[in-house]
Design a protein around this motif. Structure first.
Motif, short mmCIF file in Angstrom:
data_model
loop_
_atom_site.label_atom_id
_atom_site.label_comp_id
_atom_site.label_asym_id
_atom_site.label_seq_id
_atom_site.Cartn_x
_atom_site.Cartn_y
_atom_site.Cartn_z
N UNK A 172 11.78 -1.47 3.02
CA UNK A 172 10.46 -2.06 2.80
C UNK A 172 10.45 -2.87 1.51
N UNK A 173 11.10 -2.33 0.45
CA UNK A 173 11.07 -3.01 -0.85
C UNK A 173 11.94 -4.27 -0.82
N UNK A 174 13.18 -4.12 -0.32
CA UNK A 174 14.15 -5.20 -0.47
C UNK A 174 14.40 -5.98 0.82
N UNK A 226 7.25 -3.60 14.13
CA UNK A 226 6.45 -3.60 12.90
C UNK A 226 7.33 -3.86 11.69
N UNK A 227 6.70 -3.92 10.52
CA UNK A 227 7.44 -4.11 9.29
C UNK A 227 8.09 -2.84 8.78
N UNK A 272 1.14 5.58 3.00
CA UNK A 272 1.28 5.27 1.57
C UNK A 272 2.12 4.00 1.37
N UNK A 273 3.29 3.96 2.05
CA UNK A 273 4.17 2.81 1.83
C UNK A 273 3.54 1.54 2.39
N UNK A 320 2.79 -5.24 -0.22
CA UNK A 320 2.00 -6.46 -0.05
C UNK A 320 2.18 -7.05 1.35
N UNK A 321 3.39 -6.90 1.90
CA UNK A 321 3.68 -7.52 3.18
C UNK A 321 3.00 -6.78 4.33
N UNK A 322 2.76 -5.48 4.12
CA UNK A 322 2.12 -4.69 5.19
C UNK A 322 0.64 -4.55 4.85
#
Lengths: 343, 409
Positions: free
Chosen positions: A125-127, B353-354, B37-38, B43-45
């Motif tokens: 998710x981060x990278x 999904x992301x 939480x994540x 920002x992207x989700x």
């Protein structure tokens, strides 16, 4: 020789530290199979810390000015962050095995499954890829010592000692060695250490003398978690260019082997870590590199596969287990949940 | 009503089921919380993505993609269900492997190593015996048996060490796991079985289909079009039934379980406890080997041979499969399917999904963590206040705890 010693230390030191982490947990009576998982988690949090601080522009000035002392402080902060993360993660194990009297082997396995999963989930998710790198630059220009820092020219030699132990080394390695010595002394020469060890040998007797076994086991496992977390980050920093990918290549389990081979004693562990580190170093570099005529290529000429060197630590440990099972110095009460009512 | 309920909860089996369901529920909850939480902090989700993510974590198996408006659609998806059954095949067998050892009071953390050895033996056999001279079904059977044999031998090593030298089987298994990981890499490194024909496949061994060896589908592909499912799942279910019969209806099974309940009492009763420990680990290894054999004999699965840095997850995932089923072989069929269902849900999560598939591993890990104190959950469910944890029925805790370390390294 220089190359060999330097590389061996890079592999041996995280092993040493993480094996000591295992000792702290086991001496207090908790089997910490989760060393691998805690290393993975610590490595991730340390790298994330470095990444986040760089993103925020921290230490950019120090880097530009070539202020290497400040950069080493940065590395130290990241190590502390990794240690804190490891300690926090290990609380899951202590809570399950001390408060809930759960099976420690299964608890440790759960942590080993949890760490890579959680870390990879977050990294993706981060990278947006499977590996989290530093935000700016590489590990070496940021955190490695150079002879130019000490007034030597690029082509000057620092002599054998300087080239081997100063030039192109990570001071993090020496911090770990220092920590290893200090904590070994604490475990064997102080009142706290004696109390901790008594909880792993005979918790009932310890309790009868007014020692809080639960607290001691929490202390042992938390120190263990902190050391493993820090070891994980140092491993990522020195061998993986300060990146995290939810994997430490089985180093946590290798550390477990070091601990067994070292018979739960610090000096033997240091020796075992150096031996296994040497195997790792030889396996990693013997086909490709022959720097300074270290004779690694000679090993290839003998015709022994690199896989043999990789396998060797585990085989040796198994053999040692087989021969020393009768006079093992393993803590007597490890793995047994403490029960006040038991006699 | 309340009386009936408490009467039901008095039964041990019902308590196990309830404890497992509770573990699953909490595990899924943990997954959803982490997604929330994540998702909210990225920002992207966002909240929309979180809602999609949670629906897929819980019901990914029924996902049929997205409609034109971009919303998730749900319904019966034969490809998903078929793939679930296909992936359940090795999970059921590694679950059985761990369960057989549990029943004998051993913790088989060595399933990954046994799985790897089984995979290597199977692949080498399936790719080496020429199908031009030997009929393909015979090669299939030979490869299957080779996998089982390799797994059994690998499992017997920690068994022997435990039986003869009283070495903790967990430590021995960890060592044999990594020895296997390196050995398998060594076997395939530089060998003729590496896939050199397709670009980008350098790390893989040829599919067994290259030699014409693959598990029959016999109608299952008609029921679940577009999936990989084959008769391996039927074999896995049959093996589960066989293990059930072995453990509950035969003298051999009785001896194994007796050793698990109390090794010393079993010896006093004239049972050869050492022989049974080796036997139990060999059977466990054989089942893990069979898991690998069935997975890689499907014909279109690829084996990544450079395993020396990581052990196969499917071996470790046998542990939650066995724990959730309380080591009951029949229940393992269902928990194995549940685990692979999570797997499919993760795949859907990555595709749609992301988020990504690793969340399902988090859920699995949470379930294992909860299983570590499933006895406590069971006691809470039955509402009894007890100060001492009773001896585990089929759990490893009892044995590991009672031996008092003593001679164990």
């Amino acid at each position: 020789m220089t190359f060999l010693i330097r590389q061996t230390l890079i592999y041996a030191v995280p092993l040493m530290l993480v094996a000591l982490a295992g000792v702290f947990a086991e001496r207090s009576g908790i089997i910490n199979l989760a060393l691998e998982g805690i290393m993975i988690f610590g490595a991730f949090m340390g790298v994330l810390f470095v990444n986040a601080v760089q993103e925020a522009g921290g230490f950019a000035g120090a880097k530009a000015d070539g202020n290497w002392l400040a950069l080493q402080g940065f590395a130290l902060l990241a190590m502390l962050a990794a240690a804190a993360a490891g300690a926090a993660f290990s609380l899951l194990l202590s809570f399950a095995s001390v408060n809930l009297r759960a099976d420690q082997t299964i608890g440790g396995t759960a942590l080993n499954l949890m760490a890579p999963a959680l870390v990879l989930f977050l990294i993706r998710i981060i990278a947006n890829q499977n590996v989290l790198n530093m935000a700016k630059g590489d590990a070496a220009p940021w955190f490695m010592l150079r002879k130019t820092y000490f007034g030597y020219g690029r082509t000057d030699s620092m002599g054998f000692w300087g080239e081997t132990f100063v030039n192109q080394t990570y001071p993090a390695t020496y911090v770990c060695i220092l920590l290893f010595i200090v904590l070994s002394v604490i475990l064997y020469k102080t009142r706290f250490g004696l109390r901790l060890r008594s909880c792993g040998e005979n918790p009932q007797a310890a309790d009868s003398l007014g020692i809080n076994v639960y607290k001691m086991r929490y202390a042992g496992t938390t120190i263990s978690g902190a050391l493993a977390g820090m070891g994980g980050f140092v491993y990522a920093l020195t061998t993986a260019n300060c990146s995290a990918n939810g994997d430490v290549a089985g180093f946590g389990f290798l550390a477990l082997a070091v601990m067994i081979f070292g018979n739960w004693k610090p000096l033997n562990i240091a020796g075992a870590a150096l031996l296994f580190g040497l195997f790792k170093c030889v396996a990693a570099s013997y086909t490709s590199i022959d720097i300074n005529g270290d004779g690694i290529c000679m090993l290839e000429a003998i015709g022994v596969s690199a896989h043999v060197y990789r396998m060797m630590p585990y085989v040796i440990t198994l053999v040692v287990l087989a021969f020393t099972s009768k006079k093992s110095r393993a803590p007597k009460a490890e793995g047994i949940p403490y029960d006040k009512g038991q006699r | 009503m309340k009386e009936k309920w408490s009467a039901l909860m008095e039964k041990d089996g019902a308590k196990s089921v309830a404890a497992s369901l509770l573990s699953i529920l909490i595990g899924l909850l943990v997954g959803c919380v982490i997604v929330t939480i994540s998702g909210l902090s990225s920002a992207a989700l966002g909240p929309g993505a979180v809602w999609d993510g949670i629906r897929l974590v819980l019901g990914g198996i029924l996902s049929t993609g997205r409609d034109a408006a971009g919303g998730l659609t749900f319904g019966f998806n034969p490809a998903n269900v078929g793939n679930m059954l296909f992936r359940a095949t090795p999970l059921i067998l590694t679950g059985l492997s761990v369960a057989v050892a549990f029943k004998t009071g051993l913790f088989n953390i060595g399933a990954p190593g046994q799985y790897l050895m089984g995979a290597a033996a199977t692949l080498v056999t399936a790719l080496s015996v020429p199908t031009a001279s030997v009929p393909a079904p015979a090669v299939w059977l030979l490869a299957f048996l080779a996998g089982i044999l390799a797994g059994a031998l690998w499992g017997a090593i920690p068994g022997l060490l435990k039986a003869l030298l009283n070495i903790n089987e967990v430590l021995a298994c960890i060592m044999t796991n990594w020895i296997a990981a390196n050995l398998v890499t060594w076997i395939f490194d530089g060998s003729i079985w590496r896939n050199m024909e397709e670009n980008g496949k350098t790390g893989y061994v040829y599919k067994t289909a290259r030699n014409g060896v693959e598990t029959a589908k016999w109608g299952l592909d008609a029921i679940f079009p577009g999936s990989q499912v084959n008769w391996g799942i039927i074999i896995a279910i049959a093996l589960a039934a066989a293990v059930y019969i072995l453990m509950t209806k035969t003298t051999m099974g009785y001896e194994l379980v007796s050793c698990g309940s109390n090794r010393h009492a079993a010896r006093y009763a004239g049972i050869n406890d050492r022989r049974n420990i080796v036997l139990s680990m060999a059977i466990a290894g054989a089942l893990a080997g069979a898991a690998a054999a069935l997975y890689y004999l499907s014909g279109n699965t690829e084996f990544y041979w450079s395993t020396y840095q990581a052990l196969p997850a499917v071996g470790f995932n046998g542990i939650p499969v066995a724990l959730l089923a309380a080591s009951n072989p029949i229940a393992i069929i269902f928990t194995g399917c549940f685990m692979s269902m999570l797997n499919i849900a993760g795949q859907q999560l990555t595709n749609l999904t992301g988020f990504n598939e690793y969340i399902t591993d988090v859920v699995i890990a949470a379930i294992v963590y909860l299983s570590a104190f499933s006895l406590l959950i069971k006691m809470m469910l039955s509402g009894r206040k007890k100060h001492r944890v009773p001896a585990a029925d089929g759990g490893p805790a009892a044995d590991a705890g009672k031996e008092k370390g003593g001679g164990e390294a």
